[in-house]
Design a protein around this motif. Structure first.
Motif, PDB file in Angstrom:
ATOM      1  N   ARG A  88       0.836  -1.196   0.000  1.00  0.00           N
ATOM      2  CA  ARG A  88       0.000   0.000   0.000  1.00  0.00           C
ATOM      3  C   ARG A  88       0.876   1.253   0.000  1.00  0.00           C
ATOM      4  O   ARG A  88       2.040   1.216   0.391  1.00  0.00           O
ATOM      5  CB  ARG A  88      -0.921   0.018   1.227  1.00  0.00           C
ATOM      6  CG  ARG A  88      -1.837  -1.202   1.319  1.00  0.00           C
ATOM      7  CD  ARG A  88      -2.636  -1.202   2.614  1.00  0.00           C
ATOM      8  NE  ARG A  88      -3.423  -2.423   2.743  1.00  0.00           N
ATOM      9  CZ  ARG A  88      -4.642  -2.588   2.267  1.00  0.00           C
ATOM     10  NH1 ARG A  88      -5.222  -1.602   1.607  1.00  0.00           N
ATOM     11  NH2 ARG A  88      -5.298  -3.718   2.434  1.00  0.00           N
ATOM     12  N   MET A  89       0.295   2.346  -0.448  1.00  0.00           N
ATOM     13  CA  MET A  89       0.964   3.636  -0.416  1.00  0.00           C
ATOM     14  C   MET A  89       0.126   4.571   0.442  1.00  0.00           C
ATOM     15  O   MET A  89      -1.103   4.654   0.263  1.00  0.00           O
ATOM     16  CB  MET A  89       1.116   4.208  -1.834  1.00  0.00           C
ATOM     17  CG  MET A  89       1.952   3.330  -2.765  1.00  0.00           C
ATOM     18  SD  MET A  89       2.064   4.001  -4.436  1.00  0.00           S
ATOM     19  CE  MET A  89       3.091   5.441  -4.143  1.00  0.00           C
ATOM     20  N   TYR A  90       0.777   5.276   1.355  1.00  0.00           N
ATOM     21  CA  TYR A  90       0.082   6.208   2.237  1.00  0.00           C
ATOM     22  C   TYR A  90       0.544   7.638   1.931  1.00  0.00           C
ATOM     23  O   TYR A  90       1.715   7.856   1.572  1.00  0.00           O
ATOM     24  CB  TYR A  90       0.365   5.874   3.705  1.00  0.00           C
ATOM     25  CG  TYR A  90      -0.149   4.524   4.137  1.00  0.00           C
ATOM     26  CD1 TYR A  90      -1.453   4.385   4.629  1.00  0.00           C
ATOM     27  CD2 TYR A  90       0.648   3.388   4.050  1.00  0.00           C
ATOM     28  CE1 TYR A  90      -1.933   3.148   5.022  1.00  0.00           C
ATOM     29  CE2 TYR A  90       0.161   2.143   4.439  1.00  0.00           C
ATOM     30  CZ  TYR A  90      -1.125   2.033   4.928  1.00  0.00           C
ATOM     31  OH  TYR A  90      -1.607   0.807   5.310  1.00  0.00           O
ATOM     32  N   TYR A  91      -0.358   8.583   2.047  1.00  0.00           N
ATOM     33  CA  TYR A  91       0.006   9.979   1.806  1.00  0.00           C
ATOM     34  C   TYR A  91      -0.759  10.885   2.761  1.00  0.00           C
ATOM     35  O   TYR A  91      -1.777  10.470   3.337  1.00  0.00           O
ATOM     36  CB  TYR A  91      -0.284  10.366   0.352  1.00  0.00           C
ATOM     37  CG  TYR A  91      -1.766  10.442   0.020  1.00  0.00           C
ATOM     38  CD1 TYR A  91      -2.454  11.654   0.043  1.00  0.00           C
ATOM     39  CD2 TYR A  91      -2.469   9.291  -0.330  1.00  0.00           C
ATOM     40  CE1 TYR A  91      -3.810  11.727  -0.246  1.00  0.00           C
ATOM     41  CE2 TYR A  91      -3.820   9.340  -0.630  1.00  0.00           C
ATOM     42  CZ  TYR A  91      -4.486  10.563  -0.596  1.00  0.00           C
ATOM     43  OH  TYR A  91      -5.830  10.635  -0.886  1.00  0.00           O
ATOM     44  N   HIS A  92      -0.259  12.081   2.910  1.00  0.00           N
ATOM     45  CA  HIS A  92      -0.877  13.075   3.788  1.00  0.00           C
ATOM     46  C   HIS A  92      -1.699  14.007   2.910  1.00  0.00           C
ATOM     47  O   HIS A  92      -1.154  14.720   2.050  1.00  0.00           O
ATOM     48  CB  HIS A  92       0.196  13.853   4.546  1.00  0.00           C
ATOM     49  CG  HIS A  92      -0.327  14.608   5.723  1.00  0.00           C
ATOM     50  ND1 HIS A  92      -1.195  15.667   5.589  1.00  0.00           N
ATOM     51  CD2 HIS A  92      -0.116  14.459   7.062  1.00  0.00           C
ATOM     52  CE1 HIS A  92      -1.496  16.150   6.783  1.00  0.00           C
ATOM     53  NE2 HIS A  92      -0.856  15.443   7.689  1.00  0.00           N
ATOM     54  N   GLY A  93      -3.011  14.011   3.104  1.00  0.00           N
ATOM     55  CA  GLY A  93      -3.891  14.774   2.237  1.00  0.00           C
ATOM     56  C   GLY A  93      -3.777  16.272   2.349  1.00  0.00           C
ATOM     57  O   GLY A  93      -4.377  16.999   1.540  1.00  0.00           O
ATOM     58  N   VAL A  94      -3.030  16.769   3.304  1.00  0.00           N
ATOM     59  CA  VAL A  94      -2.892  18.223   3.470  1.00  0.00           C
ATOM     60  C   VAL A  94      -1.893  18.793   2.477  1.00  0.00           C
ATOM     61  O   VAL A  94      -2.040  19.915   1.992  1.00  0.00           O
ATOM     62  CB  VAL A  94      -2.478  18.556   4.919  1.00  0.00           C
ATOM     63  CG1 VAL A  94      -2.219  20.051   5.075  1.00  0.00           C
ATOM     64  CG2 VAL A  94      -3.546  18.082   5.887  1.00  0.00           C
ATOM     65  N   THR A  95      -0.867  18.026   2.145  1.00  0.00           N
ATOM     66  CA  THR A  95       0.213  18.552   1.310  1.00  0.00           C
ATOM     67  C   THR A  95       0.200  18.029  -0.119  1.00  0.00           C
ATOM     68  O   THR A  95       0.709  18.678  -1.018  1.00  0.00           O
ATOM     69  CB  THR A  95       1.570  18.213   1.948  1.00  0.00           C
ATOM     70  OG1 THR A  95       1.656  16.787   2.133  1.00  0.00           O
ATOM     71  CG2 THR A  95       1.721  18.902   3.291  1.00  0.00           C
ATOM     72  N   ILE A  96      -0.332  16.841  -0.349  1.00  0.00           N
ATOM     73  CA  ILE A  96      -0.380  16.272  -1.696  1.00  0.00           C
ATOM     74  C   ILE A  96      -1.716  15.564  -1.905  1.00  0.00           C
ATOM     75  O   ILE A  96      -2.402  15.210  -0.942  1.00  0.00           O
ATOM     76  CB  ILE A  96       0.763  15.266  -1.946  1.00  0.00           C
ATOM     77  CG1 ILE A  96       0.686  14.113  -0.944  1.00  0.00           C
ATOM     78  CG2 ILE A  96       2.119  15.945  -1.914  1.00  0.00           C
ATOM     79  CD1 ILE A  96       1.696  13.008  -1.215  1.00  0.00           C
ATOM     80  N   LYS A  97      -2.050  15.356  -3.173  1.00  0.00           N
ATOM     81  CA  LYS A  97      -3.245  14.583  -3.479  1.00  0.00           C
ATOM     82  C   LYS A  97      -2.967  13.720  -4.708  1.00  0.00           C
ATOM     83  O   LYS A  97      -2.207  14.127  -5.609  1.00  0.00           O
ATOM     84  CB  LYS A  97      -4.437  15.503  -3.720  1.00  0.00           C
ATOM     85  CG  LYS A  97      -4.412  16.241  -5.037  1.00  0.00           C
ATOM     86  CD  LYS A  97      -5.734  16.974  -5.263  1.00  0.00           C
ATOM     87  CE  LYS A  97      -5.779  17.627  -6.633  1.00  0.00           C
ATOM     88  NZ  LYS A  97      -7.088  18.277  -6.890  1.00  0.00           N
ATOM     89  N   PRO A  98      -3.534  12.530  -4.788  1.00  0.00           N
ATOM     90  CA  PRO A  98      -3.292  11.655  -5.936  1.00  0.00           C
ATOM     91  C   PRO A  98      -4.085  12.115  -7.148  1.00  0.00           C
ATOM     92  O   PRO A  98      -5.244  12.527  -7.036  1.00  0.00           O
ATOM     93  CB  PRO A  98      -3.777  10.293  -5.436  1.00  0.00           C
ATOM     94  CG  PRO A  98      -4.820  10.610  -4.418  1.00  0.00           C
ATOM     95  CD  PRO A  98      -4.380  11.892  -3.770  1.00  0.00           C
ATOM     96  N   ILE A  99      -3.451  12.060  -8.309  1.00  0.00           N
ATOM     97  CA  ILE A  99      -4.147  12.422  -9.549  1.00  0.00           C
ATOM     98  C   ILE A  99      -4.179  11.251 -10.538  1.00  0.00           C
ATOM     99  O   ILE A  99      -4.899  11.310 -11.538  1.00  0.00           O
ATOM    100  CB  ILE A  99      -3.491  13.644 -10.218  1.00  0.00           C
ATOM    101  CG1 ILE A  99      -2.019  13.368 -10.526  1.00  0.00           C
ATOM    102  CG2 ILE A  99      -3.639  14.881  -9.336  1.00  0.00           C
ATOM    103  CD1 ILE A  99      -1.358  14.500 -11.310  1.00  0.00           C
ATOM    104  N   ALA A 100      -3.406  10.179 -10.266  1.00  0.00           N
ATOM    105  CA  ALA A 100      -3.430   8.995 -11.128  1.00  0.00           C
ATOM    106  C   ALA A 100      -2.938   7.804 -10.326  1.00  0.00           C
ATOM    107  O   ALA A 100      -2.020   7.929  -9.511  1.00  0.00           O
ATOM    108  CB  ALA A 100      -2.567   9.193 -12.369  1.00  0.00           C
ATOM    109  N   VAL A 101      -3.556   6.658 -10.538  1.00  0.00           N
ATOM    110  CA  VAL A 101      -3.176   5.420  -9.849  1.00  0.00           C
ATOM    111  C   VAL A 101      -2.983   4.321 -10.883  1.00  0.00           C
ATOM    112  O   VAL A 101      -3.803   4.175 -11.801  1.00  0.00           O
ATOM    113  CB  VAL A 101      -4.254   4.993  -8.821  1.00  0.00           C
ATOM    114  CG1 VAL A 101      -3.871   3.681  -8.154  1.00  0.00           C
ATOM    115  CG2 VAL A 101      -4.455   6.077  -7.774  1.00  0.00           C
TER     116      VAL A 101
END
Length: 210
Positions: free
Chosen positions: A160-173
């Protein structure tokens, strides 16, 4: 078996195969075993797997020799033993320091005259079971003509990949869903890649910017 926290006996259980899987492994073993057995090392088996048989089996399930945990376990079941480590080599070419080279791990090979018995063959897959490689066992059984009855392919997500929604957002998976058994001619590994593209969110005085 170990001692429990209360001083009593605590039993440790390990996974084991049900009779159906053992029978499937025995039938698969019989398809590869082509070497007349020696009563001294065959445990009553009429035909056993010699080195050539083991190579043929490993190429079928792993596509090449030297890869996979089945290869390493089979070599040990056939009698491969790691040689004693060499003496460390000291480099004293400089007067200010002395370095010691770390010896490389010995290369595992199949003993040319070794025999893989039925019990050794089953032990290979028992080791896979204890390692939690259920999907690998199912794949190997299918390749060996003993596919397990199932209505669908086994699918699960472990990476899995985890990210912090405050600084980045996914645009393609990246879509990594396979349509058939892996590995295969289309998917060379049972480890499918995980990938995504993220957009950085920059926060300014006048509002959010991207």
């Amino acid at each position: 078996v170990g001692e429990g926290d209360d001083g009593g006996v605590r039993k440790e259980y390990r996974a084991r195969f049900v009779p159906d899987i053992l029978e499937r492994l025995e039938r698969a073993y019989g398809r590869y075993a082509s070497h007349p057995s020696d009563e001294d090392d065959s445990n009553g088996e009429k035909m056993v797997m010699n080195c050539k048989d083991v190579e043929r089996w490993l190429i079928d399930i792993n596509k090449q020799l030297g890869r996979g945990s089945e290869f390493r376990t089979a070599a040990k079941e056939m009698g491969w033993v790691a040689p004693p480590p060499p003496e460390p080599i000291e480099d004293t070419t400089t007067t200010t320091s002395t370095t010691t080279e770390t010896p490389k791990a010995p290369r595992i090979t199949l003993p040319p005259t070794g025999i893989l018995s039925l019990s050794g063959f089953q032990n290979v897959y028992l080791s896979e079971l204890h390692g939690g490689k259920y999907w690998g066992i199912a794949y190997d059984l299918a390749i060996m003509g003993e596919a397990l009855p199932t209505d669908d392919l086994f699918t699960a997500r472990f990476d899995r990949m985890y990210y912090h929604g405050v600084t980045i957002k996914p645009i393609a998976v990246l879509d990594t869903v396979a349509d058939g058994h892996c590995p295969s001619d289309v998917e060379p590994s049972d480890h499918l890649p995980v990938g995504a593209t993220f957009e950085r969110i920059r926060r300014g005085d006048g509002g959010d910017t991207k």
